[in-house]
Design a protein around this motif. Sequence first.
Motif, PDB file in Angstrom:
ATOM      1  N   THR A  71       0.826  -1.212   0.000  1.00 44.55           N
ATOM      2  CA  THR A  71       0.000   0.000   0.000  1.00 44.55           C
ATOM      3  C   THR A  71       0.855   1.255   0.000  1.00 44.55           C
ATOM      4  O   THR A  71       0.610   2.193  -0.779  1.00 44.55           O
ATOM      5  N   SER A  72       1.881   1.296   0.839  1.00 47.49           N
ATOM      6  CA  SER A  72       2.708   2.499   0.948  1.00 47.49           C
ATOM      7  C   SER A  72       3.574   2.716  -0.292  1.00 47.49           C
ATOM      8  O   SER A  72       3.748   3.848  -0.742  1.00 47.49           O
ATOM      9  N   LEU A  73       4.107   1.638  -0.845  1.00 44.97           N
ATOM     10  CA  LEU A  73       4.955   1.777  -2.026  1.00 44.97           C
ATOM     11  C   LEU A  73       4.156   2.206  -3.247  1.00 44.97           C
ATOM     12  O   LEU A  73       4.620   3.013  -4.058  1.00 44.97           O
ATOM     13  N   LEU A  74       2.953   1.670  -3.408  1.00 42.81           N
ATOM     14  CA  LEU A  74       2.094   2.103  -4.515  1.00 42.81           C
ATOM     15  C   LEU A  74       1.734   3.579  -4.370  1.00 42.81           C
ATOM     16  O   LEU A  74       1.726   4.328  -5.354  1.00 42.81           O
ATOM     17  N   ARG A  75       1.460   3.997  -3.149  1.00 39.70           N
ATOM     18  CA  ARG A  75       1.137   5.408  -2.924  1.00 39.70           C
ATOM     19  C   ARG A  75       2.343   6.295  -3.258  1.00 39.70           C
ATOM     20  O   ARG A  75       2.201   7.333  -3.919  1.00 39.70           O
ATOM     21  N   ASP A  76       3.518   5.882  -2.832  1.00 39.63           N
ATOM     22  CA  ASP A  76       4.711   6.675  -3.131  1.00 39.63           C
ATOM     23  C   ASP A  76       5.001   6.710  -4.623  1.00 39.63           C
ATOM     24  O   ASP A  76       5.411   7.743  -5.162  1.00 39.63           O
ATOM     25  N   ARG A  77       4.798   5.591  -5.289  1.00 42.57           N
ATOM     26  CA  ARG A  77       5.142   5.537  -6.712  1.00 42.57           C
ATOM     27  C   ARG A  77       4.238   6.420  -7.560  1.00 42.57           C
ATOM     28  O   ARG A  77       4.653   6.942  -8.601  1.00 42.57           O
ATOM     29  N   TYR A  78       3.002   6.614  -7.130  1.00 45.18           N
ATOM     30  CA  TYR A  78       2.080   7.448  -7.908  1.00 45.18           C
ATOM     31  C   TYR A  78       1.738   8.764  -7.223  1.00 45.18           C
ATOM     32  O   TYR A  78       1.034   9.593  -7.794  1.00 45.18           O
ATOM     33  N   GLY A  79       2.227   8.969  -6.021  1.00 44.13           N
ATOM     34  CA  GLY A  79       1.968  10.224  -5.336  1.00 44.13           C
ATOM     35  C   GLY A  79       0.542  10.381  -4.861  1.00 44.13           C
ATOM     36  O   GLY A  79       0.115  11.490  -4.505  1.00 44.13           O
ATOM     37  N   THR A  80      -0.204   9.299  -4.865  1.00 45.14           N
ATOM     38  CA  THR A  80      -1.597   9.311  -4.437  1.00 45.14           C
ATOM     39  C   THR A  80      -2.008   7.877  -4.125  1.00 45.14           C
ATOM     40  O   THR A  80      -1.297   6.936  -4.491  1.00 45.14           O
ATOM     41  N   ALA A  81      -3.132   7.732  -3.478  1.00 46.80           N
ATOM     42  CA  ALA A  81      -3.600   6.383  -3.162  1.00 46.80           C
ATOM     43  C   ALA A  81      -3.825   5.592  -4.442  1.00 46.80           C
ATOM     44  O   ALA A  81      -4.442   6.082  -5.394  1.00 46.80           O
ATOM     45  N   PHE A  82      -3.296   4.383  -4.471  1.00 44.15           N
ATOM     46  CA  PHE A  82      -3.415   3.542  -5.665  1.00 44.15           C
ATOM     47  C   PHE A  82      -3.359   2.096  -5.195  1.00 44.15           C
ATOM     48  O   PHE A  82      -2.305   1.586  -4.837  1.00 44.15           O
ATOM     49  N   ASP A  83      -4.509   1.445  -5.159  1.00 46.77           N
ATOM     50  CA  ASP A  83      -4.571   0.107  -4.609  1.00 46.77           C
ATOM     51  C   ASP A  83      -4.784  -0.915  -5.715  1.00 46.77           C
ATOM     52  O   ASP A  83      -5.505  -0.658  -6.677  1.00 46.77           O
ATOM     53  N   LEU A  84      -4.127  -2.041  -5.578  1.00 47.63           N
ATOM     54  CA  LEU A  84      -4.262  -3.121  -6.541  1.00 47.63           C
ATOM     55  C   LEU A  84      -4.560  -4.418  -5.801  1.00 47.63           C
ATOM     56  O   LEU A  84      -3.860  -4.765  -4.842  1.00 47.63           O
ATOM     57  N   ASP A  85      -5.578  -5.120  -6.252  1.00 45.94           N
ATOM     58  CA  ASP A  85      -5.881  -6.435  -5.692  1.00 45.94           C
ATOM     59  C   ASP A  85      -5.142  -7.479  -6.518  1.00 45.94           C
ATOM     60  O   ASP A  85      -5.723  -8.219  -7.300  1.00 45.94           O
ATOM     61  N   ALA A  86      -3.843  -7.492  -6.345  1.00 49.55           N
ATOM     62  CA  ALA A  86      -2.987  -8.355  -7.156  1.00 49.55           C
ATOM     63  C   ALA A  86      -1.944  -9.017  -6.264  1.00 49.55           C
ATOM     64  O   ALA A  86      -1.682  -8.564  -5.154  1.00 49.55           O
ATOM     65  N   PRO A  87      -1.338 -10.110  -6.740  1.00 51.52           N
ATOM     66  CA  PRO A  87      -0.278 -10.758  -5.956  1.00 51.52           C
ATOM     67  C   PRO A  87       0.868  -9.791  -5.669  1.00 51.52           C
ATOM     68  O   PRO A  87       1.063  -8.806  -6.393  1.00 51.52           O
ATOM     69  N   TRP A  88       1.625 -10.078  -4.636  1.00 56.37           N
ATOM     70  CA  TRP A  88       2.749  -9.220  -4.246  1.00 56.37           C
ATOM     71  C   TRP A  88       3.895 -10.100  -3.798  1.00 56.37           C
ATOM     72  O   TRP A  88       3.708 -11.266  -3.441  1.00 56.37           O
ATOM     73  N   SER A  89       5.085  -9.551  -3.847  1.00 54.17           N
ATOM     74  CA  SER A  89       6.266 -10.309  -3.444  1.00 54.17           C
ATOM     75  C   SER A  89       7.338  -9.346  -2.974  1.00 54.17           C
ATOM     76  O   SER A  89       7.252  -8.130  -3.203  1.00 54.17           O
ATOM     77  N   ARG A  90       8.361  -9.895  -2.370  1.00 54.45           N
ATOM     78  CA  ARG A  90       9.475  -9.052  -1.926  1.00 54.45           C
ATOM     79  C   ARG A  90      10.256  -8.507  -3.127  1.00 54.45           C
ATOM     80  O   ARG A  90      10.859  -7.435  -3.034  1.00 54.45           O
ATOM     81  N   THR A  91      10.253  -9.219  -4.228  1.00 54.04           N
ATOM     82  CA  THR A  91      10.880  -8.695  -5.443  1.00 54.04           C
ATOM     83  C   THR A  91      10.165  -7.443  -5.902  1.00 54.04           C
ATOM     84  O   THR A  91      10.797  -6.450  -6.297  1.00 54.04           O
ATOM     85  N   LEU A  92       8.839  -7.454  -5.862  1.00 52.97           N
ATOM     86  CA  LEU A  92       8.074  -6.268  -6.223  1.00 52.97           C
ATOM     87  C   LEU A  92       8.361  -5.126  -5.260  1.00 52.97           C
ATOM     88  O   LEU A  92       8.427  -3.956  -5.671  1.00 52.97           O
ATOM     89  N   SER A  93       8.537  -5.432  -3.997  1.00 55.61           N
ATOM     90  CA  SER A  93       8.886  -4.383  -3.028  1.00 55.61           C
ATOM     91  C   SER A  93      10.205  -3.725  -3.409  1.00 55.61           C
ATOM     92  O   SER A  93      10.349  -2.499  -3.333  1.00 55.61           O
ATOM     93  N   ASP A  94      11.183  -4.533  -3.833  1.00 51.11           N
ATOM     94  CA  ASP A  94      12.462  -3.977  -4.280  1.00 51.11           C
ATOM     95  C   ASP A  94      12.272  -3.076  -5.501  1.00 51.11           C
ATOM     96  O   ASP A  94      12.837  -1.981  -5.580  1.00 51.11           O
ATOM     97  N   LEU A  95      11.469  -3.537  -6.459  1.00 46.59           N
ATOM     98  CA  LEU A  95      11.242  -2.756  -7.671  1.00 46.59           C
ATOM     99  C   LEU A  95      10.562  -1.429  -7.373  1.00 46.59           C
ATOM    100  O   LEU A  95      10.965  -0.369  -7.876  1.00 46.59           O
ATOM    101  N   PHE A  96       9.526  -1.479  -6.552  1.00 51.63           N
ATOM    102  CA  PHE A  96       8.763  -0.272  -6.256  1.00 51.63           C
ATOM    103  C   PHE A  96       9.535   0.689  -5.351  1.00 51.63           C
ATOM    104  O   PHE A  96       9.195   1.870  -5.268  1.00 51.63           O
ATOM    105  N   SER A  97      10.562   0.186  -4.677  1.00 51.70           N
ATOM    106  CA  SER A  97      11.357   1.033  -3.779  1.00 51.70           C
ATOM    107  C   SER A  97      12.451   1.793  -4.509  1.00 51.70           C
ATOM    108  O   SER A  97      13.168   2.597  -3.886  1.00 51.70           O
TER     109      SER A  97
END
Length: 279
Positions: free
Chosen positions: A12-38
């Motif tokens: 939730t926090s990384l998606l918000r930071d990446r788009y500068g606004t609330a942006f929620d996705l009902d999709a799978p997640w992983s630590r690799t994605l956390s690295d990418l979004f960070s």
Amino acid sequence: MTLAPDLSSTKTSLLRDRYGTAFDLDAPWSRTLSDLFSHRSIRAYLSKPLPSDTLELLVAAAQSAATSSNLQTWSVIAITDQARKERFAQLAGGQSHIQQCPLFLVWVADLARLAHIAENRGLPHEGLNYLEMFLMASIDASLAAQNAVIAAESLGLGTVYIGALRNQPEAVSAELNLPKHVFAVFGLCVGYADPEKPAAIKPRLPQEAVLHQEQYSLEIQNEAIEHYDETMTRFYAEQQMNTPGNWSQHSVDRIATPESLRNRAQLREFLNNLGFELR
């Protein structure tokens, strides 16, 4: 999909930071994605050296990227010599983080290797003279470098690309002793981020501006671009960045004239001199 609490909050926090606004996705997640979004651009580094064999590990990650026809038309030059890093910092317009980072990588589009193989066998290589091959080599180098970036960031390292090497391609080529058919596409700083100078995640355009369904459309992007201008104006102010106007103004200023390309308007002539005929 149900996520572990820590992963769910991270998503939730990384998606918000990446788009500068609330942006929620009902999709799978992983630590690799956390690295990418960070991902963020790090422009302040500690002098702390990298662990043993980190360079070789990053190159192995780079070589795991896709490459067109398995031609592997890229190479990378590792620079750790302090004096050379300082010269590159100046060539890039005084970017001090180049001399700060323990490892500076220059990623090159490399057609010299194929030319060398063909010449050693007395075989023709006229195909290397075409724009397609230069484009292929540049794409190969970019894919490889991005794999290395993902690997580095997964290890807790920071990175930033240095496109300013293309501002002075002749001097860069001389510094690296590049032969014909080799071109420095960009540099990459690698090292440990200075915690005293943290970098923020920079918001990107809304997906409505970049994601098209079935066919491309410019008109549907207008509202998303306007929204992004507001987001980036806030971001520039929050980060105390000396960026006048909004994102749209900043971007059109960058493409306004040949001079705004920062010496890169002469890039084709230089590439021709390096043996890239670009037919």
